[in-house]
Motif scaffolding. Structure first.
Motif, PDB file in Angstrom:
ATOM      1  N   ARG A   9       0.825  -1.210   0.000  1.00  0.00           N
ATOM      2  CA  ARG A   9       0.000   0.000   0.000  1.00  0.00           C
ATOM      3  C   ARG A   9       0.864   1.268   0.000  1.00  0.00           C
ATOM      4  NH1 ARG A   9      -5.134   0.251   1.659  1.00  0.00           N
ATOM      5  NH2 ARG A   9      -4.897   2.334   0.736  1.00  0.00           N
ATOM      6  N   LEU A  43      -5.294  11.652 -13.240  1.00  0.00           N
ATOM      7  CA  LEU A  43      -5.245  10.217 -13.505  1.00  0.00           C
ATOM      8  C   LEU A  43      -4.814   9.975 -14.940  1.00  0.00           C
ATOM      9  CD1 LEU A  43      -8.515   9.293 -11.716  1.00  0.00           C
ATOM     10  CD2 LEU A  43      -6.484   7.877 -11.511  1.00  0.00           C
ATOM     11  N   LEU A  90      -2.782   3.189  -9.278  1.00  0.00           N
ATOM     12  CA  LEU A  90      -4.030   2.456  -9.161  1.00  0.00           C
ATOM     13  C   LEU A  90      -4.108   1.391 -10.230  1.00  0.00           C
ATOM     14  CD1 LEU A  90      -6.345   5.555  -8.717  1.00  0.00           C
ATOM     15  CD2 LEU A  90      -5.927   3.837  -6.974  1.00  0.00           C
ATOM     16  N   THR A 102     -17.468  -1.693 -16.732  1.00  0.00           N
ATOM     17  CA  THR A 102     -17.008  -1.003 -15.532  1.00  0.00           C
ATOM     18  C   THR A 102     -15.633  -1.519 -15.158  1.00  0.00           C
ATOM     19  OG1 THR A 102     -19.251  -0.740 -14.720  1.00  0.00           O
ATOM     20  CG2 THR A 102     -17.472  -0.602 -13.095  1.00  0.00           C
ATOM     21  N   GLN A 103     -14.767  -0.602 -14.811  1.00  0.00           N
ATOM     22  CA  GLN A 103     -13.482  -0.988 -14.248  1.00  0.00           C
ATOM     23  C   GLN A 103     -13.579  -0.863 -12.728  1.00  0.00           C
ATOM     24  OE1 GLN A 103      -9.727   0.127 -16.011  1.00  0.00           O
ATOM     25  NE2 GLN A 103     -10.794   1.066 -17.729  1.00  0.00           N
ATOM     26  N   PHE A 105     -11.600  -0.572  -9.266  1.00  0.00           N
ATOM     27  CA  PHE A 105     -10.289  -0.088  -8.845  1.00  0.00           C
ATOM     28  C   PHE A 105      -9.886  -0.640  -7.481  1.00  0.00           C
ATOM     29  CE2 PHE A 105      -8.925   3.184 -11.840  1.00  0.00           C
ATOM     30  CZ  PHE A 105     -10.060   3.304 -12.618  1.00  0.00           C
ATOM     31  N   GLY A 106      -8.587  -0.865  -7.354  1.00  0.00           N
ATOM     32  CA  GLY A 106      -8.023  -1.196  -6.069  1.00  0.00           C
ATOM     33  C   GLY A 106      -7.754   0.071  -5.255  1.00  0.00           C
ATOM     34  N   PRO A 107      -7.267  -0.091  -4.026  1.00  0.00           N
ATOM     35  CA  PRO A 107      -7.023   1.070  -3.157  1.00  0.00           C
ATOM     36  C   PRO A 107      -5.774   1.857  -3.524  1.00  0.00           C
ATOM     37  CG  PRO A 107      -6.366  -0.931  -2.057  1.00  0.00           C
ATOM     38  CD  PRO A 107      -6.993  -1.357  -3.341  1.00  0.00           C
ATOM     39  N   GLY A 108      -4.922   1.260  -4.368  1.00  0.00           N
ATOM     40  CA  GLY A 108      -3.740   1.976  -4.802  1.00  0.00           C
ATOM     41  C   GLY A 108      -2.497   1.681  -3.980  1.00  0.00           C
TER      42      GLY A 108
ATOM     43  N   PHE B  34     -18.487   7.659 -17.709  1.00  0.00           N
ATOM     44  CA  PHE B  34     -18.524   7.142 -16.352  1.00  0.00           C
ATOM     45  C   PHE B  34     -18.303   8.279 -15.352  1.00  0.00           C
ATOM     46  CE2 PHE B  34     -17.952   2.583 -17.414  1.00  0.00           C
ATOM     47  CZ  PHE B  34     -17.582   2.700 -18.744  1.00  0.00           C
ATOM     48  N   TYR B  36     -16.912   8.416 -11.380  1.00  0.00           N
ATOM     49  CA  TYR B  36     -16.348   7.699 -10.253  1.00  0.00           C
ATOM     50  C   TYR B  36     -16.187   8.661  -9.083  1.00  0.00           C
ATOM     51  CZ  TYR B  36     -14.960   3.501 -12.901  1.00  0.00           C
ATOM     52  OH  TYR B  36     -14.945   2.339 -13.636  1.00  0.00           O
ATOM     53  N   GLN B  38     -13.924   9.188  -5.386  1.00  0.00           N
ATOM     54  CA  GLN B  38     -12.741   8.743  -4.639  1.00  0.00           C
ATOM     55  C   GLN B  38     -12.751   9.387  -3.266  1.00  0.00           C
ATOM     56  OE1 GLN B  38      -8.851   9.929  -6.147  1.00  0.00           O
ATOM     57  NE2 GLN B  38      -7.980   7.963  -5.506  1.00  0.00           N
ATOM     58  N   GLN B  42      -8.351   6.110  -0.736  1.00  0.00           N
ATOM     59  CA  GLN B  42      -9.034   4.956  -1.308  1.00  0.00           C
ATOM     60  C   GLN B  42      -8.950   4.991  -2.827  1.00  0.00           C
ATOM     61  OE1 GLN B  42     -12.949   4.040   0.164  1.00  0.00           O
ATOM     62  NE2 GLN B  42     -12.515   4.875   2.194  1.00  0.00           N
ATOM     63  N   GLY B  43      -9.329   3.873  -3.438  1.00  0.00           N
ATOM     64  CA  GLY B  43      -9.408   3.820  -4.892  1.00  0.00           C
ATOM     65  C   GLY B  43     -10.684   4.465  -5.382  1.00  0.00           C
ATOM     66  N   LEU B  44     -10.979   4.275  -6.643  1.00  0.00           N
ATOM     67  CA  LEU B  44     -12.153   4.880  -7.255  1.00  0.00           C
ATOM     68  C   LEU B  44     -13.325   3.901  -7.212  1.00  0.00           C
ATOM     69  CD1 LEU B  44      -9.746   6.557  -8.448  1.00  0.00           C
ATOM     70  CD2 LEU B  44     -11.184   6.903 -10.445  1.00  0.00           C
ATOM     71  N   LEU B  46     -17.271   3.260  -8.716  1.00  0.00           N
ATOM     72  CA  LEU B  46     -18.198   3.671  -9.760  1.00  0.00           C
ATOM     73  C   LEU B  46     -19.489   4.217  -9.160  1.00  0.00           C
ATOM     74  CD1 LEU B  46     -18.854   3.644 -12.853  1.00  0.00           C
ATOM     75  CD2 LEU B  46     -20.070   1.499 -12.387  1.00  0.00           C
ATOM     76  N   LYS B  49     -22.800   4.947 -15.015  1.00  0.00           N
ATOM     77  CA  LYS B  49     -22.201   4.962 -16.340  1.00  0.00           C
ATOM     78  C   LYS B  49     -23.270   5.078 -17.422  1.00  0.00           C
ATOM     79  CE  LYS B  49     -21.876  -0.086 -16.958  1.00  0.00           C
ATOM     80  NZ  LYS B  49     -20.919  -1.214 -17.180  1.00  0.00           N
ATOM     81  N   PHE B  90     -14.678  12.073 -10.349  1.00  0.00           N
ATOM     82  CA  PHE B  90     -14.014  12.019 -11.646  1.00  0.00           C
ATOM     83  C   PHE B  90     -14.978  11.567 -12.727  1.00  0.00           C
ATOM     84  CE2 PHE B  90      -9.646  12.696 -10.404  1.00  0.00           C
ATOM     85  CZ  PHE B  90      -9.609  12.285  -9.084  1.00  0.00           C
ATOM     86  N   PHE B 102      -9.626  10.272 -18.015  1.00  0.00           N
ATOM     87  CA  PHE B 102     -10.277  10.877 -16.867  1.00  0.00           C
ATOM     88  C   PHE B 102     -10.172  12.398 -16.933  1.00  0.00           C
ATOM     89  CE2 PHE B 102     -11.482   7.574 -13.896  1.00  0.00           C
ATOM     90  CZ  PHE B 102     -10.763   6.472 -14.335  1.00  0.00           C
TER      91      PHE B 102
END
Lengths: 114, 112
Positions: A9, A43, A90, A102-103, A105-108, B34, B36, B38, B42-44, B46, B49, B90, B102
Motif C-alpha cells: 500500500r 489520472l 491504481l 465497468t473498471q 479499482f483497487g485502493p492503490g 462514467f 467515479y 474517490q 481509497q481507490g475509485l 463507480l 455509467k 471524476f 479521466f
C-alpha cells in the motif's frame, strides 16, 4: 467476491532505484489496467493487460513496464526512479469484453521517491 | 481524439442543497461515459455509467447524470447533498478496450 487488491500500500524509494507493484484482480477478471494519479497530472493511463498480453499503452516512458500472469495477477515495474514518479498507482480490473465495461479499482499503492 | 473536461476543481455546497458537478467530453466515437468517486486514501468507486441506452442514468447514493449529445455534456447531480458526499469526483470516457480518459477531478465540500 473479493475486490481488487494491491500490494504494497505504501512504498518509499530513492532516486535511481527500481520498484515492483502488484495487483490481484477480481476473480474471473482477465483485464488489468494501471493508472498513475498525481496532483498535477491527475489520472493517467499507463497500460492494460488482457490474457497476459499488453493490449493498450499510454504515453509513458519505457521505464514503466508491466506484465500479467496466467492467473491474471499483474505487476508493474518502474526502473531508474525519478522524483516525479511519486504518485498513487491504481490498478483496475474488468472482464475485458468491451468499452462499456465497468473498471473496478483497487485502493492503490502510494509511492514516494526521495 | 478523446478528452474530458471537468469545470470547477472545487465545489462547495450546503448540506441539503443541490449538487451539480460538470463534465464535458470530446470523442470521435460514440462515447461511453462514467462517473467515479474517490474518498481519501481509497481507490475509485463507480457511481454510474452511460452506455448509449437511457440518457438519464441513475447511480448509487442518489446520484444521477444526464447525457446530452448536443451539448457534449454528462453532468452529475444529486438533489440533496449529504455530509458523506464530500469526496473527489471524476468523469471519464472509455476509448478502446479498457483505456479510460479521466477528467482532472472535482473536489466536493459539503458545508453543515
Amino acid at each position: 467476491k473479493a475486490g481488487v487488491t494491491q500490494t504494497p500500500r505504501y512504498l518509499i524509494k530513492t532516486r535511481g532505484q527500481q520498484v515492483t507493484l502488484s495487483c490481484s484482480p477480481i476473480s474471473g477478471h482477465r483485464s488489468v489496467s494501471w493508472y498513475q494519479q498525481t496532483p498535477g497530472q491527475g489520472l493517467q493511463f499507463l497500460f492494460e493487460y488482457f490474457s497476459e498480453t499488453q493490449r493498450n499503452k499510454g504515453n509513458f516512458p519505457g521505464r514503466f513496464s508491466g506484465r500479467q500472469f496466467s492467473n491474471s495477477r499483474s505487476e508493474m515495474n518502474v526502473s531508474t526512479l525519478e522524483l516525479g514518479d511519486s504518485a498513487l498507482y491504481l490498478c483496475a480490473s474488468s472482464t475485458g469484453q468491451g468499452r462499456a465495461e465497468t473498471q473496478y479499482f483497487g485502493p492503490g499503492t502510494r509511492l514516494l521517491v526521495l | 481524439a478523446q478528452s474530458v473536461t471537468q469545470l470547477g476543481s472545487h465545489v462547495s455546497v450546503s448540506e441539503g442543497a443541490l449538487v451539480l458537478l460538470r463534465c464535458n467530453y470530446s470523442s470521435s466515437v460514440p462515447p461511453y461515459l462514467f462517473w467515479y468517486v474517490q474518498y481519501p486514501n481509497q481507490g475509485l468507486q463507480l457511481l454510474l455509467k452511460y452506455t448509449s441506452a437511457a440518457t438519464l442514468v441513475k447511480g448509487i447514493n442518489g446520484f444521477e447524470a444526464e447525457f446530452k449529445k448536443s451539448e457534449t455534456s454528462f453532468h452529475l447531480t444529486k438533489p440533496s447533498a449529504h455530509m458523506s458526499d464530500a469526496a473527489e469526483y471524476f468523469c471519464a470516457v472509455s476509448v478502446t478496450g479498457n483505456q479510460f480518459y479521466f477528467g482532472t477531478g472535482t473536489s466536493l465540500t459539503v458545508i453543515p
